[in-house]
Motif scaffolding. Sequence first.
Motif, PDB file in Angstrom:
ATOM      1  N   LYS A   1       0.844  -1.203   0.000  1.00 21.74           N
ATOM      2  CA  LYS A   1       0.000   0.000   0.000  1.00 21.74           C
ATOM      3  C   LYS A   1       0.878   1.251   0.000  1.00 21.74           C
ATOM      4  O   LYS A   1       0.687   2.162  -0.794  1.00 21.74           O
ATOM      5  CB  LYS A   1      -0.935   0.013   1.202  1.00 21.74           C
ATOM      6  CG  LYS A   1      -1.806   1.280   1.252  1.00 21.74           C
ATOM      7  CD  LYS A   1      -2.715   1.295   2.461  1.00 21.74           C
ATOM      8  CE  LYS A   1      -3.296   2.679   2.740  1.00 21.74           C
ATOM      9  NZ  LYS A   1      -3.788   3.392   1.550  1.00 21.74           N
ATOM     10  N   GLY A   2       1.857   1.261   0.911  1.00 21.86           N
ATOM     11  CA  GLY A   2       2.764   2.408   0.993  1.00 21.86           C
ATOM     12  C   GLY A   2       3.457   2.675  -0.330  1.00 21.86           C
ATOM     13  O   GLY A   2       3.479   3.805  -0.831  1.00 21.86           O
ATOM     14  N   VAL A   3       3.989   1.620  -0.923  1.00 22.75           N
ATOM     15  CA  VAL A   3       4.778   1.777  -2.152  1.00 22.75           C
ATOM     16  C   VAL A   3       3.894   2.234  -3.319  1.00 22.75           C
ATOM     17  O   VAL A   3       4.250   3.147  -4.058  1.00 22.75           O
ATOM     18  CB  VAL A   3       5.497   0.452  -2.501  1.00 22.75           C
ATOM     19  CG1 VAL A   3       6.072   0.494  -3.912  1.00 22.75           C
ATOM     20  CG2 VAL A   3       6.595   0.162  -1.484  1.00 22.75           C
ATOM     21  N   TYR A   4       2.730   1.603  -3.468  1.00 20.76           N
ATOM     22  CA  TYR A   4       1.894   1.926  -4.637  1.00 20.76           C
ATOM     23  C   TYR A   4       1.144   3.250  -4.468  1.00 20.76           C
ATOM     24  O   TYR A   4       0.768   3.884  -5.447  1.00 20.76           O
ATOM     25  CB  TYR A   4       0.938   0.768  -4.957  1.00 20.76           C
ATOM     26  CG  TYR A   4       1.622  -0.307  -5.783  1.00 20.76           C
ATOM     27  CD1 TYR A   4       1.532  -0.306  -7.173  1.00 20.76           C
ATOM     28  CD2 TYR A   4       2.385  -1.289  -5.175  1.00 20.76           C
ATOM     29  CE1 TYR A   4       2.168  -1.271  -7.945  1.00 20.76           C
ATOM     30  CE2 TYR A   4       3.034  -2.268  -5.932  1.00 20.76           C
ATOM     31  CZ  TYR A   4       2.916  -2.250  -7.314  1.00 20.76           C
ATOM     32  OH  TYR A   4       3.561  -3.196  -8.081  1.00 20.76           O
ATOM     33  N   ASP A   5       0.931   3.682  -3.217  1.00 22.94           N
ATOM     34  CA  ASP A   5       0.270   4.973  -3.003  1.00 22.94           C
ATOM     35  C   ASP A   5       1.233   6.146  -3.162  1.00 22.94           C
ATOM     36  O   ASP A   5       0.800   7.284  -3.317  1.00 22.94           O
ATOM     37  CB  ASP A   5      -0.331   5.042  -1.583  1.00 22.94           C
ATOM     38  CG  ASP A   5      -1.654   4.296  -1.486  1.00 22.94           C
ATOM     39  OD1 ASP A   5      -2.113   3.798  -2.536  1.00 22.94           O
ATOM     40  OD2 ASP A   5      -2.208   4.205  -0.380  1.00 22.94           O
ATOM     41  N   ASP A   6       2.527   5.862  -3.096  1.00 29.36           N
ATOM     42  CA  ASP A   6       3.516   6.945  -3.118  1.00 29.36           C
ATOM     43  C   ASP A   6       3.818   7.334  -4.559  1.00 29.36           C
ATOM     44  O   ASP A   6       4.476   6.608  -5.305  1.00 29.36           O
ATOM     45  CB  ASP A   6       4.798   6.471  -2.409  1.00 29.36           C
ATOM     46  CG  ASP A   6       5.822   7.582  -2.269  1.00 29.36           C
ATOM     47  OD1 ASP A   6       5.809   8.541  -3.096  1.00 29.36           O
ATOM     48  OD2 ASP A   6       6.648   7.496  -1.350  1.00 29.36           O
ATOM     49  N   ARG A   7       3.331   8.512  -4.933  1.00 26.54           N
ATOM     50  CA  ARG A   7       3.483   8.928  -6.331  1.00 26.54           C
ATOM     51  C   ARG A   7       4.929   9.177  -6.706  1.00 26.54           C
ATOM     52  O   ARG A   7       5.306   9.099  -7.859  1.00 26.54           O
ATOM     53  CB  ARG A   7       2.670  10.188  -6.582  1.00 26.54           C
ATOM     54  CG  ARG A   7       1.203   9.868  -6.597  1.00 26.54           C
ATOM     55  CD  ARG A   7       0.424  11.094  -6.959  1.00 26.54           C
ATOM     56  NE  ARG A   7      -0.874  10.713  -7.499  1.00 26.54           N
ATOM     57  CZ  ARG A   7      -1.638  11.529  -8.181  1.00 26.54           C
ATOM     58  NH1 ARG A   7      -1.240  12.749  -8.438  1.00 26.54           N
ATOM     59  NH2 ARG A   7      -2.805  11.126  -8.627  1.00 26.54           N
ATOM     60  N   SER A   8       5.763   9.483  -5.703  1.00 27.51           N
ATOM     61  CA  SER A   8       7.165   9.756  -6.035  1.00 27.51           C
ATOM     62  C   SER A   8       7.863   8.479  -6.493  1.00 27.51           C
ATOM     63  O   SER A   8       8.850   8.521  -7.217  1.00 27.51           O
ATOM     64  CB  SER A   8       7.898  10.371  -4.837  1.00 27.51           C
ATOM     65  OG  SER A   8       8.287   9.368  -3.932  1.00 27.51           O
ATOM     66  N   ILE A   9       7.351   7.337  -6.060  1.00 24.07           N
ATOM     67  CA  ILE A   9       7.936   6.075  -6.523  1.00 24.07           C
ATOM     68  C   ILE A   9       7.405   5.751  -7.920  1.00 24.07           C
ATOM     69  O   ILE A   9       8.132   5.253  -8.774  1.00 24.07           O
ATOM     70  CB  ILE A   9       7.624   4.928  -5.531  1.00 24.07           C
ATOM     71  CG1 ILE A   9       8.276   5.220  -4.180  1.00 24.07           C
ATOM     72  CG2 ILE A   9       8.109   3.584  -6.073  1.00 24.07           C
ATOM     73  CD1 ILE A   9       7.981   4.203  -3.092  1.00 24.07           C
ATOM     74  N   GLY A  10       6.137   6.081  -8.127  1.00 23.51           N
ATOM     75  CA  GLY A  10       5.577   5.970  -9.478  1.00 23.51           C
ATOM     76  C   GLY A  10       5.405   4.555  -9.990  1.00 23.51           C
ATOM     77  O   GLY A  10       5.679   4.267 -11.157  1.00 23.51           O
ATOM     78  N   MET A  11       4.972   3.623  -9.108  1.00 23.35           N
ATOM     79  CA  MET A  11       4.722   2.265  -9.589  1.00 23.35           C
ATOM     80  C   MET A  11       3.504   2.290 -10.504  1.00 23.35           C
ATOM     81  O   MET A  11       2.488   2.916 -10.187  1.00 23.35           O
ATOM     82  CB  MET A  11       4.433   1.331  -8.413  1.00 23.35           C
ATOM     83  CG  MET A  11       5.597   1.118  -7.472  1.00 23.35           C
ATOM     84  SD  MET A  11       7.093   0.522  -8.266  1.00 23.35           S
ATOM     85  CE  MET A  11       6.569  -1.105  -8.754  1.00 23.35           C
ATOM     86  N   PRO A  12       3.576   1.633 -11.653  1.00 26.46           N
ATOM     87  CA  PRO A  12       2.421   1.608 -12.544  1.00 26.46           C
ATOM     88  C   PRO A  12       1.319   0.733 -11.960  1.00 26.46           C
ATOM     89  O   PRO A  12       1.595  -0.230 -11.254  1.00 26.46           O
ATOM     90  CB  PRO A  12       2.973   0.975 -13.826  1.00 26.46           C
ATOM     91  CG  PRO A  12       4.149   0.178 -13.387  1.00 26.46           C
ATOM     92  CD  PRO A  12       4.709   0.857 -12.160  1.00 26.46           C
ATOM     93  N   VAL A  13       0.074   1.108 -12.224  1.00 25.35           N
ATOM     94  CA  VAL A  13      -1.049   0.305 -11.756  1.00 25.35           C
ATOM     95  C   VAL A  13      -1.495  -0.589 -12.905  1.00 25.35           C
ATOM     96  O   VAL A  13      -2.152  -0.138 -13.840  1.00 25.35           O
ATOM     97  CB  VAL A  13      -2.200   1.203 -11.278  1.00 25.35           C
ATOM     98  CG1 VAL A  13      -3.416   0.363 -10.921  1.00 25.35           C
ATOM     99  CG2 VAL A  13      -1.742   2.023 -10.081  1.00 25.35           C
ATOM    100  N   THR A  14      -1.077  -1.835 -12.881  1.00 25.94           N
ATOM    101  CA  THR A  14      -1.396  -2.750 -13.977  1.00 25.94           C
ATOM    102  C   THR A  14      -1.854  -4.090 -13.400  1.00 25.94           C
ATOM    103  O   THR A  14      -1.683  -4.353 -12.231  1.00 25.94           O
ATOM    104  CB  THR A  14      -0.160  -3.025 -14.859  1.00 25.94           C
ATOM    105  OG1 THR A  14       0.870  -3.592 -14.042  1.00 25.94           O
ATOM    106  CG2 THR A  14       0.359  -1.756 -15.506  1.00 25.94           C
ATOM    107  N   SER A  15      -2.421  -4.913 -14.265  1.00 23.86           N
ATOM    108  CA  SER A  15      -2.825  -6.260 -13.867  1.00 23.86           C
ATOM    109  C   SER A  15      -1.926  -7.279 -14.550  1.00 23.86           C
ATOM    110  O   SER A  15      -1.262  -6.967 -15.537  1.00 23.86           O
ATOM    111  CB  SER A  15      -4.268  -6.516 -14.281  1.00 23.86           C
ATOM    112  OG  SER A  15      -5.129  -5.653 -13.577  1.00 23.86           O
ATOM    113  N   PHE A  16      -1.926  -8.481 -14.016  1.00 24.16           N
ATOM    114  CA  PHE A  16      -1.214  -9.566 -14.693  1.00 24.16           C
ATOM    115  C   PHE A  16      -1.896  -9.808 -16.036  1.00 24.16           C
ATOM    116  O   PHE A  16      -3.124  -9.791 -16.139  1.00 24.16           O
ATOM    117  CB  PHE A  16      -1.272 -10.845 -13.857  1.00 24.16           C
ATOM    118  CG  PHE A  16      -0.616 -10.713 -12.511  1.00 24.16           C
ATOM    119  CD1 PHE A  16       0.769 -10.650 -12.409  1.00 24.16           C
ATOM    120  CD2 PHE A  16      -1.376 -10.647 -11.356  1.00 24.16           C
ATOM    121  CE1 PHE A  16       1.371 -10.534 -11.164  1.00 24.16           C
ATOM    122  CE2 PHE A  16      -0.771 -10.530 -10.109  1.00 24.16           C
ATOM    123  CZ  PHE A  16       0.603 -10.468 -10.011  1.00 24.16           C
ATOM    124  N   VAL A  17      -1.088 -10.043 -17.053  1.00 25.05           N
ATOM    125  CA  VAL A  17      -1.639 -10.192 -18.396  1.00 25.05           C
ATOM    126  C   VAL A  17      -1.710 -11.676 -18.780  1.00 25.05           C
ATOM    127  O   VAL A  17      -0.718 -12.394 -18.698  1.00 25.05           O
ATOM    128  CB  VAL A  17      -0.766  -9.432 -19.423  1.00 25.05           C
ATOM    129  CG1 VAL A  17      -1.318  -9.612 -20.831  1.00 25.05           C
ATOM    130  CG2 VAL A  17      -0.703  -7.955 -19.050  1.00 25.05           C
TER     131      VAL A  17
END
Length: 589
Positions: A514-530
């Motif tokens: 949650k911390g990592v994906y909510d932090d915009r400075s880290i900028g993790m993409p929000v994607t699903s497994f394909v």
Amino acid sequence: REAITAVQIERTYTKKEILSMYLNVAYFGRGAYGLESAAQLYFDKSASELTLPETALLIGMLRSPSRYDPISHPQRAIAIREVVLRNMLNDGELTEAEFAKARSAPLNVKYHGPSTGLAPHFVEMVRQALEKEAEKYGFDIYRDGLTVYTTLDTRMQEYANQAVDQHLQQYQKMFDSRWNWKKNQSILWSAIDKAIKDNPEYDDAPTPQAKKEVYNRLKSNSFFVDSVRKAEQTIQVGFVCIDPKTGYIKALVGASNYKQFKYGLNHVTQIKRQPGSAFKPFVYTVAIDNGYPPSYKLLNQPVTIIMPDGTRWTPQNFEGEFGGEVTLRDALKYSLNVVAIRAIQEIAPVNEVIDYAHRMGITTYIPPYPSIAIGTAEVIPLELTSAYGVFANEGVLTKPIFILKIEDKNGNVIESSTPQPTEVLSKQTAYIMTDMMRGVVNGGTGSRVRNYFYLDCAGKTGTTQDYADAWYVGYTPQLVAGIWVGFDDNRVHFTDADGQGGRAAAPIWGMFMKGVYDDRSIGMPVTSFVQPEGVVTATICAQTGKLATEFCPDKVTEIFNAKYLPPVCDVHTSPSSSKIPQPSGKIGY
Ligand SMILES: [Zn+2]
């Protein structure tokens, strides 16, 4: 020569100046040269703020910093401090009252090691690796002014530290209120026995008689006994997060008390523990790779296996529930032990499971027995986490690395590392496993992750006998993270279902992500497994597991490797056939 130097110095400087020059360079142990660094290191303050007993301790330590080290040998440190204070008393520098007060003061050490900071265990791991490299390249890691680039992401590390702290604070309190030493006296006494025999004071005692005295003194020292008890019941943790594409270790928490770093054991890289059910994905991977779909059913009934020593063993499901047949998908979701055992006996041969686990990066020994299906073979947390990265990375293993590049002081690259990806599973099998492990998070044993983290993810819990080890290893399309929670003495263990991996470990994963994906400075993409090519979604008959006809009464959708699509249902072939009672016994597909 030294005598002459001393004479020359004495001609030029006053005694006080000589003393302060000496104190500025003297060695105080643990890498601290000079009184100021020693004050910072041991007391977390400046030399000018030291109290009388603190100063006396540091002066006393000069005799032999390792022998009188206040962290490893508090009793010796107290003794040497008293020697210094007594000298001052005898020299008239202290009154009796000052002496009495100083000698009874607690040591008050606030060790602030050079490796503390955000990720002390990671830093220590780097240091140890550099020392090995130093032999190869002939550099001095402490003096050559090297620049070392590592894979650590300090923002992710902050979230890892926070998640571990927050969860363990609450868990430690809960454990302390439930663990009962009175019921576990024999463990405590053997731990005290071991701690005494490991104590240098005992080791240094010259005669059996002297050893006996030290033994009895420590055994009746309540401070000593308390410290053993506290260490025994401290919940430990290993947390690691890896980018499965590059193998970069992004965050690592090596212990629950990482801030003090008094205790250097890295619980990510330096322990081997049974993974419990966290091993099951290797079993199901073999089954899937052999062409059995997630909808394949096995009996959820007690099964007896012969153990290596010839004894018979009848494993239980954790919830103790048996009955009927279950699909591989549900067996993994709810972590049914007996089904995992049946899988390794019927559709995922032991030797193949071992082979797959090794291919996916497990280097520890896995004995060829069916009991490995429920995780009786010990693994290293880092390796187990990295192996799950294979699922996240579409079948490709990239072994974990943590040093990117070493440069000398002129900026010349001495060594650099590049990821070495190897395909160890087909894309199709990796994806089908991911889809099954989504179920673990969505309604299965890992659903507490969902209290914190809502994006697409997959994972597996693990719990061992008597709740001695709790695991959660999970991943998103971008990151894999693994957590082990337990005790250094594995005879100490959680006392109830709160020791399950889904409760003791999975929340840390959820908070971290949650911390990592909510932090915009880290900028993790929000994607699903394909879902890759070669994996197809099909509607099947819930009864037979075969492709549904229009007459099948219950239909479900499932994914399949296109190579292994089942045939069309041959039970429900006409309108009346849906009323035919289904045949008993095990049904394939
Ligand atoms: Zn049917």
